[in-house]
Design an enzyme around this catalytic site. Structure first.
Site, PDB file in Angstrom:
ATOM      1  N   GLY A  18      41.776  32.803  35.264  1.00  0.00           N
ATOM      2  CA  GLY A  18      41.292  32.680  36.643  1.00  0.00           C
ATOM      3  C   GLY A  18      40.000  31.916  36.845  1.00  0.00           C
ATOM      4  N   GLU A  46      33.450  34.818  35.670  1.00  0.00           N
ATOM      5  CA  GLU A  46      34.704  35.457  36.069  1.00  0.00           C
ATOM      6  C   GLU A  46      35.080  34.987  37.474  1.00  0.00           C
ATOM      7  OE1 GLU A  46      37.495  36.611  35.616  1.00  0.00           O
ATOM      8  OE2 GLU A  46      37.360  38.677  34.914  1.00  0.00           O
ATOM      9  N   ASP A  47      36.371  35.032  37.773  1.00  0.00           N
ATOM     10  CA  ASP A  47      36.801  34.640  39.117  1.00  0.00           C
ATOM     11  C   ASP A  47      36.526  35.752  40.134  1.00  0.00           C
ATOM     12  OD1 ASP A  47      38.716  36.341  38.002  1.00  0.00           O
ATOM     13  OD2 ASP A  47      40.441  35.113  38.543  1.00  0.00           O
ATOM     14  N   ASP A  88      37.196  43.098  40.732  1.00  0.00           N
ATOM     15  CA  ASP A  88      37.994  43.884  41.677  1.00  0.00           C
ATOM     16  C   ASP A  88      37.642  45.361  41.452  1.00  0.00           C
ATOM     17  OD1 ASP A  88      40.033  44.472  43.516  1.00  0.00           O
ATOM     18  OD2 ASP A  88      41.601  44.413  42.013  1.00  0.00           O
ATOM     19  N   PHE A 133      44.431  40.518  48.909  1.00  0.00           N
ATOM     20  CA  PHE A 133      44.791  39.830  47.672  1.00  0.00           C
ATOM     21  C   PHE A 133      44.613  38.332  47.901  1.00  0.00           C
ATOM     22  CE2 PHE A 133      47.325  38.007  44.311  1.00  0.00           C
ATOM     23  CZ  PHE A 133      46.911  38.778  43.243  1.00  0.00           C
ATOM     24  N   ARG A 169      47.001  28.586  41.808  1.00  0.00           N
ATOM     25  CA  ARG A 169      45.674  28.388  41.192  1.00  0.00           C
ATOM     26  C   ARG A 169      45.044  27.065  41.616  1.00  0.00           C
ATOM     27  NH1 ARG A 169      45.005  32.285  37.117  1.00  0.00           N
ATOM     28  NH2 ARG A 169      46.889  32.904  35.995  1.00  0.00           N
TER      29      ARG A 169
HETATM   30  P1  IMP Z   1      39.498  44.354  37.751  1.00  0.00           P
HETATM   31  O1  IMP Z   1      39.508  44.774  36.321  1.00  0.00           O
HETATM   32  O2  IMP Z   1      40.247  45.300  38.629  1.00  0.00           O
HETATM   33  O3  IMP Z   1      38.083  44.101  38.263  1.00  0.00           O
HETATM   34  O4  IMP Z   1      40.351  43.044  37.861  1.00  0.00           O
HETATM   35  C1  IMP Z   1      39.906  41.832  37.541  1.00  0.00           C
HETATM   36  C2  IMP Z   1      41.046  40.840  37.401  1.00  0.00           C
HETATM   37  O5  IMP Z   1      42.189  41.126  38.231  1.00  0.00           O
HETATM   38  C3  IMP Z   1      40.535  39.503  37.840  1.00  0.00           C
HETATM   39  O6  IMP Z   1      39.944  38.811  36.772  1.00  0.00           O
HETATM   40  C4  IMP Z   1      41.784  38.818  38.358  1.00  0.00           C
HETATM   41  O7  IMP Z   1      42.445  38.175  37.302  1.00  0.00           O
HETATM   42  C5  IMP Z   1      42.654  39.940  38.865  1.00  0.00           C
HETATM   43  N1  IMP Z   1      42.543  40.074  40.339  1.00  0.00           N
HETATM   44  C6  IMP Z   1      41.936  41.067  41.013  1.00  0.00           C
HETATM   45  N2  IMP Z   1      42.018  40.887  42.342  1.00  0.00           N
HETATM   46  C7  IMP Z   1      42.692  39.729  42.515  1.00  0.00           C
HETATM   47  C8  IMP Z   1      43.087  38.990  43.694  1.00  0.00           C
HETATM   48  O8  IMP Z   1      42.833  39.340  44.861  1.00  0.00           O
HETATM   49  N3  IMP Z   1      43.765  37.839  43.461  1.00  0.00           N
HETATM   50  C9  IMP Z   1      44.072  37.388  42.213  1.00  0.00           C
HETATM   51  N4  IMP Z   1      43.703  38.038  41.096  1.00  0.00           N
HETATM   52  C10 IMP Z   1      43.034  39.207  41.241  1.00  0.00           C
HETATM   53 MG    MG Z   2      40.636  37.132  35.834  1.00  0.00          MG
END
Ligand code: IMP
Ligand code: MG
Length: 172
Positions: free
Chosen positions: A41, A96-97, A100, A149, A162
């Protein structure tokens, strides 16, 4: 999934990336950095960001995956690709992108700290505060976004979108 609506425009992203790059360059002045991009990402964000960073740095990548589907996080993180060089004694900036739930970043920071870097900081383009499960410090944050999302600028839905030059959300 249907049409993608713009949440953050290409121009807004470019302005923010320039701002983040300037801040990072100022903060790390006189030091050398290891920039670690989290695949997949972050690849678009990272490529724009590093071109705004004026301090010397090397770039490495990690690929992480969480078990579970694309929208629900199980909390279990797997390293699919690790960085290619040790980071002991180095200043590390994780790119990081999106943060979440924070579970991926929490795991990653704990893992990186066992490798004895001089410092570790986090730069994330996006954060979704409504979804936070664990608090992780984000030293350089682009935008906080609502609980939607999002896709584009490196972020995917089922590996697609992407390449969109903006951050958008799906309208059903
Ligand atoms: P976390 O561990 O829940 O913080 O998730 C992080 C990862 O989930 C990110 O690096 C993304 O790859 C993916 N992710 C979380 N939310 C989104 C979204 O809204 N769109 C696309 N990818 C997401
Ligand atoms: Mg990611």
């Amino acid at each position: 999934m249907g049409k993608v609506s713009v949440l953050i425009s290409e121009n807004e992203i470019a302005a923010k990336v320039a701002e983040l790059g300037a801040k990072i360059s100022k903060d790390y002045d006189g030091r050398e950095l290891v920039v670690i991009g989290i695949l997949k990402g972050s690849f678009v964000f990272l490529s724009d960001l590093v071109r705004q960073v004026t301090v010397p740095h090397v770039i490495d990548f990690m690929r992480l995956s969480s078990y579970g589907d694309s929208t629900e996080h199980s909390g279990v993180v797997q390293i699919l690709l690790d960085i290619s060089k040790p980071i002991e004694g180095r200043h590390v900036l994780v790119v990081e992108d999106i943060v979440d739930t924070g579970l991926t970043m929490k795991y990653l920071l704990e893992n990186l700290r066992t490798r004895r870097p001089s410092s570790v900081k986090v730069c994330s383009l996006l954060q979704k505060p409504a979804r936070t499960k664990v608090e992780v410090p984000i030293d350089y944050l682009g935008f906080t976004i609502p609980d939607k999302f999002v896709v584009g600028y490196g972020l995917d839905w089922e590996e697609k979108y992407r390449n969109l030059p903006f951050v958008g959300y799906m309208e059903n």
